[in-house]
Design an enzyme around this catalytic site. Structure first.
Site, PDB file in Angstrom:
ATOM      1  N   ASP A 141      28.419 -53.709  -4.587  1.00 13.71           N
ATOM      2  CA  ASP A 141      27.479 -54.720  -5.071  1.00 13.71           C
ATOM      3  C   ASP A 141      26.522 -55.152  -3.967  1.00 13.71           C
ATOM      4  OD1 ASP A 141      27.765 -58.047  -6.593  1.00 13.71           O
ATOM      5  OD2 ASP A 141      26.335 -56.404  -6.929  1.00 13.71           O
ATOM      6  N   LYS A 144      21.322 -51.541  -3.122  1.00 17.37           N
ATOM      7  CA  LYS A 144      21.543 -50.475  -4.118  1.00 17.37           C
ATOM      8  C   LYS A 144      21.292 -49.094  -3.506  1.00 17.37           C
ATOM      9  CE  LYS A 144      22.347 -54.123  -6.140  1.00 17.37           C
ATOM     10  NZ  LYS A 144      23.721 -54.630  -5.930  1.00 17.37           N
ATOM     11  N   ASP A 169      28.132 -52.255  -9.470  1.00 21.94           N
ATOM     12  CA  ASP A 169      27.313 -53.190 -10.228  1.00 21.94           C
ATOM     13  C   ASP A 169      25.853 -52.715 -10.195  1.00 21.94           C
ATOM     14  OD1 ASP A 169      26.311 -56.681  -9.966  1.00 21.94           O
ATOM     15  OD2 ASP A 169      26.635 -55.432 -11.730  1.00 21.94           O
ATOM     16  N   ASN A 170      25.049 -53.151 -11.162  1.00 20.74           N
ATOM     17  CA  ASN A 170      23.592 -52.984 -11.153  1.00 20.74           C
ATOM     18  C   ASN A 170      23.101 -51.547 -11.204  1.00 20.74           C
ATOM     19  OD1 ASN A 170      24.124 -55.343  -8.674  1.00 20.74           O
ATOM     20  ND2 ASN A 170      23.178 -55.915 -10.621  1.00 20.74           N
ATOM     21  N   GLU A 199      23.164 -60.304 -15.078  1.00 17.13           N
ATOM     22  CA  GLU A 199      23.796 -61.627 -15.091  1.00 17.13           C
ATOM     23  C   GLU A 199      22.842 -62.719 -15.605  1.00 17.13           C
ATOM     24  OE1 GLU A 199      23.969 -59.488 -12.553  1.00 17.13           O
ATOM     25  OE2 GLU A 199      23.169 -60.325 -10.713  1.00 17.13           O
TER      26      GLU A 199
HETATM   27  N1  LIG Z   1      27.919 -55.353   3.855  1.00 18.54           N
HETATM   28  C1  LIG Z   1      26.633 -55.089   3.523  1.00 18.54           C
HETATM   29  N2  LIG Z   1      26.050 -53.971   3.962  1.00 18.54           N
HETATM   30  C2  LIG Z   1      24.745 -53.740   3.637  1.00 18.54           C
HETATM   31  N3  LIG Z   1      23.978 -54.581   2.923  1.00 18.54           N
HETATM   32  C3  LIG Z   1      24.541 -55.719   2.496  1.00 18.54           C
HETATM   33  C4  LIG Z   1      25.868 -56.015   2.739  1.00 18.54           C
HETATM   34  N4  LIG Z   1      26.152 -57.213   2.192  1.00 18.54           N
HETATM   35  C5  LIG Z   1      25.020 -57.638   1.607  1.00 18.54           C
HETATM   36  N5  LIG Z   1      24.040 -56.776   1.806  1.00 18.54           N
HETATM   37  C6  LIG Z   1      22.662 -57.003   1.476  1.00 18.54           C
HETATM   38  C7  LIG Z   1      22.347 -57.005   0.015  1.00 18.54           C
HETATM   39  O1  LIG Z   1      23.172 -57.924  -0.706  1.00 18.54           O
HETATM   40  C8  LIG Z   1      22.734 -58.244  -2.008  1.00 18.54           C
HETATM   41  C9  LIG Z   1      22.753 -56.993  -2.866  1.00 18.54           C
HETATM   42  N6  LIG Z   1      22.649 -57.324  -4.313  1.00 18.54           N
HETATM   43  C10 LIG Z   1      21.464 -57.290  -4.915  1.00 18.54           C
HETATM   44  O2  LIG Z   1      20.439 -57.023  -4.298  1.00 18.54           O
HETATM   45  C11 LIG Z   1      21.382 -57.647  -6.379  1.00 18.54           C
HETATM   46  C12 LIG Z   1      20.133 -57.908  -6.942  1.00 18.54           C
HETATM   47  C13 LIG Z   1      20.001 -58.264  -8.295  1.00 18.54           C
HETATM   48  C14 LIG Z   1      18.671 -58.523  -8.888  1.00 18.54           C
HETATM   49  C15 LIG Z   1      17.700 -59.200  -8.144  1.00 18.54           C
HETATM   50  C16 LIG Z   1      16.457 -59.454  -8.705  1.00 18.54           C
HETATM   51  C17 LIG Z   1      16.172 -59.037 -10.010  1.00 18.54           C
HETATM   52  F1  LIG Z   1      14.963 -59.315 -10.552  1.00 18.54           F
HETATM   53  C18 LIG Z   1      17.129 -58.375 -10.757  1.00 18.54           C
HETATM   54  C19 LIG Z   1      18.380 -58.105 -10.190  1.00 18.54           C
HETATM   55  C20 LIG Z   1      21.159 -58.382  -9.098  1.00 18.54           C
HETATM   56  C21 LIG Z   1      22.409 -58.120  -8.535  1.00 18.54           C
HETATM   57  O3  LIG Z   1      23.541 -58.222  -9.280  1.00 18.54           O
HETATM   58  C22 LIG Z   1      22.528 -57.741  -7.187  1.00 18.54           C
HETATM   59  O4  LIG Z   1      23.782 -57.466  -6.709  1.00 18.54           O
HETATM   60 MG   LIG Z   2      25.168 -57.249  -8.325  1.00 20.98          MG
END
Ligand SMILES: Nc1ncnc2c1ncn2CCOCCNC(=O)c1cc(-c2ccc(F)cc2)cc(O)c1O
Ligand SMILES: [Mg+2]
Length: 214
Positions: A141, A144, A169-170, A199
Site C-alpha cells: 500500500d 504504486k 491495494d489501489n 476509499e
Molecule cells: N516504506 C515505504 N517505501 C516507499 N514509499 C513509501 C513507504 N511508505 C510510504 N511511502 C510513500 C507513499 O505512501 C503512500 C502511498 N499510498 C498512496 O499513494 C495512495 C494514494 C491514493 C489516492 C490518492 C489520490 C487520489 F486522487 C486517489 C487515490 C489512495 C490510496 O489508497 C493510496 O494508498
Molecule cells: Mg492504498
C-alpha cells in the site's frame, strides 16, 4: 502553523475512539474520513476484503509496505493470533509518528513493529534485522510504482515461500499496471482481483490477491 491531515485524523481517534478498542479506532477514522476530510486509508469497504484475506491466511508473519496513519495496520493486527508479528514500513517520519499513536490507542503496539524508511532499503535487511525467514502475508500500500520492483526484491531476498499471499491495494486507482501485468502473467503466481471502490468514494478500485507458488 496549520495542523496536518494525519494530525487531525489522530485527533479524531483520540476524541471518538476508546483506548484499547481497535474496532472503535477503525470506526472513528472511517467516520472522520467519510464526513470531514478524505484520507488515503484502505477504508471500510476494501477493509472488509482485507479482513477476510487476513482471517483466511491466519498469518504468523505479516509485512505491510506503507503504514500511513496506521488504519490498515490496526485492521490487520486486531485479527492476528497471539505471538504473530506485523512489520510495517513507513517512509515519512512525521506520518510514522502519527501511526505509532494510532496503533498505541488501539492497544496493538505489542503485535506491531513500525520501521521508518524506504522499502527498497529495508527489504534486503529484514531477514537479519528482524529474524523473519518468510512472510505469510504482504500488504502492499505504498508508492504504486514500487509494487513491482519491491515484489521482485522480496522474491530475490527469499522472503516469500510457497503459499505466501501478496495483497495489493489501489491496483486500479491510482493503479499499478506493471505490477498487475506481472502477477497475472507470471506462472509463479495465482492472482485474483477483488473489485471494490476507492476509499470513501464511488470511484472503482480493488485489491489484487496473489499467491506465490514457489
Ligand atoms: N516504506 C515505504 N517505501 C516507499 N514509499 C513509501 C513507504 N511508505 C510510504 N511511502 C510513500 C507513499 O505512501 C503512500 C502511498 N499510498 C498512496 O499513494 C495512495 C494514494 C491514493 C489516492 C490518492 C489520490 C487520489 F486522487 C486517489 C487515490 C489512495 C490510496 O489508497 C493510496 O494508498
Ligand atoms: Mg492504498
Amino acid at each position: 502553523t496549520r495542523s496536518t491531515r494525519p494530525q487531525r485524523l489522530l485527533g479524531a481517534v483520540q476524541k471518538n475512539a476508546t483506548r484499547g478498542d481497535p474496532g472503535s479506532v477503525i470506526q472513528a477514522i472511517d467516520h472522520y474520513c467519510r464526513n470531514k476530510e478524505w484520507a488515503m486509508n484502505v477504508g471500510d469497504e476494501k477493509g472488509c476484503i482485507l479482513d477476510s484475506v487476513v482471517s483466511e491466511v491466519n498469518p504468523a508473519t505479516v509485512l505491510e509496505l506503507g503504514t500511513y496513519c496506521g488504519y490498515s495496520t490496526v485492521r490487520i493486527a486486531r485479527l492476528l493470533p497471539p505471538h504473530a508479528k506485523l512489520i510495517t514500513l513507513e517512509f515519512n517520519p512525521a506520518v510514522a509518528a502519527i501511526a505509532r499513536q494510532v496503533i498505541a490507542w488501539a492497544g496493538l503496539e505489542d503485535k506491531v513493529q513500525l520501521v521508518e524508511g524506504a522499502s527498497g532499503d529495508f527489504i534486503p535487511r529484514i531477514k537479519e534485522q528482524f529474524g523473519v525467514k518468510t512472510f505469510d502475508l504482504v500488504f502492499l500500500d505504498h508508492w504504486k510504482e514500487y509494487y513491482l520492483p519491491d515484489t521482485k526484491l522480496m522474491e530475490e531476498c527469499g522472503l516469500l515461500r510457497k503459499g505466501s499471499v501478496l495483497l495489493a491495494d489501489n491496483v486500479v486507482c491510482p493503479g499499478a499496471p506493471d505490477y498487475l501485468e506481472y502477477v497475472r502473467s507470471s506462472p509463479r503466481y495465482e492472482s485474483r482481483y477483488f473489485k471494490s471502490h476507492l476509499e470513501y468514494t464511488k470511484v472503482e478500485d480493488g485489491l489484487e490477491k496473489s499467491v506465490f507458488l514457489g
